[in-house]
Design an enzyme around this catalytic site. Structure first.
Site, PDB file in Angstrom:
ATOM      1  N   ARG A 278       0.822  -1.212   0.000  1.00 56.93           N
ATOM      2  CA  ARG A 278       0.000   0.000   0.000  1.00 56.93           C
ATOM      3  C   ARG A 278       0.856   1.262   0.000  1.00 56.93           C
ATOM      4  O   ARG A 278       0.640   2.167  -0.776  1.00 56.93           O
ATOM      5  CB  ARG A 278      -0.918   0.021   1.240  1.00 56.93           C
ATOM      6  CG  ARG A 278      -2.033  -0.979   1.167  1.00 56.93           C
ATOM      7  CD  ARG A 278      -2.692  -1.146   2.492  1.00 56.93           C
ATOM      8  NE  ARG A 278      -1.738  -1.646   3.478  1.00 56.93           N
ATOM      9  CZ  ARG A 278      -2.050  -2.114   4.664  1.00 56.93           C
ATOM     10  NH1 ARG A 278      -3.295  -2.125   5.053  1.00 56.93           N
ATOM     11  NH2 ARG A 278      -1.126  -2.558   5.481  1.00 56.93           N
TER      12      ARG A 278
ATOM     13  N   SER B 122      -7.775  -4.105   7.255  1.00 59.74           N
ATOM     14  CA  SER B 122      -8.840  -4.775   8.004  1.00 59.74           C
ATOM     15  C   SER B 122      -9.045  -4.077   9.345  1.00 59.74           C
ATOM     16  O   SER B 122     -10.179  -3.921   9.809  1.00 59.74           O
ATOM     17  CB  SER B 122      -8.485  -6.244   8.243  1.00 59.74           C
ATOM     18  OG  SER B 122      -8.337  -6.917   7.030  1.00 59.74           O
TER      19      SER B 122
END
Ligand code: PNS
Length: 159
Positions: free
Chosen positions: A91, A129
């Protein structure tokens, strides 16, 4: 490119960011095993069975994806399914150090398995998450972050 790849993770729960990486990996490899690593050092919200069932549901339209779980070393799992590659999403720079550490360790354990990184789509570069669970816990809107099934499962957990 072809061949068999493993896409490992905690997937607690699967997000659109994971799904993006899985879909793109499945275009490159013949077979992708999405494997929930049952990492005892974490305290997961969803059981392994729940995480598998959510991943199966959201990947059901990708024919070359299989979902599995494993307790132990990723490299042992990779050998058991004859995978020659691992797929991980990246990311931001902040992911790099951790990914480099686990990739280097995995290479010491088995240098026949190569790790490939897929840059996460810009729109998911902030997504994890943990952040989804945090927002869901306080009833925030997560509809852009996870598939419907996952959103429903999170609502049930935090009811
Ligand atoms: O989704 P995550 O939590 O970033 O995934 C991390 C994961 C599960 C890929 C990593 O912790 C892992 O591979 N665990 C299995 C144990 C292992 O093989 N350890 C040796 C390399 S550090």
């Amino acid at each position: 490119m072809g061949g068999i790849a493993v896409c490992p993770g905690s997937f607690d729960p699967i997000t659109y960011g994971h799904l993006d990486i899985i879909k793109r990996g499945a275009k490159v490899f013949d077979q992708v095993y999405v494997v929930v690593l049952n990492n005892s050092s974490k305290n997961p919200l969803f059981s392994v069975e729940e995480r598998i069932s959510l991943i199966e549901e959201v990947t059901k339209d990708i024919p070359n994806v299989k979902v599995d779980s494993f307790q132990g070393l990723l490299m042992d799992y990779a050998s058991s399914v004859k995978a020659s590659a691992v797929i991980r999403g990246l990311r931001a720079v902040s992911d790099f150090e951790y990914e480099m550490q686990i990739t280097s360790m995995n290479r010491v354990l088995n240098d026949e398995v190569e790790t490939f990184f897929i840059m996460t789509n810009n729109q998911y570069s902030f997504l994890s998450s943990s952040i989804v669970k945090e927002v869901a816990k306080y009833n925030g809107d997560i509809s852009e972050l996870v598939p419907d099934t996952v959103e429903k499962a999170l609502k049930v957990k935090f009811q």
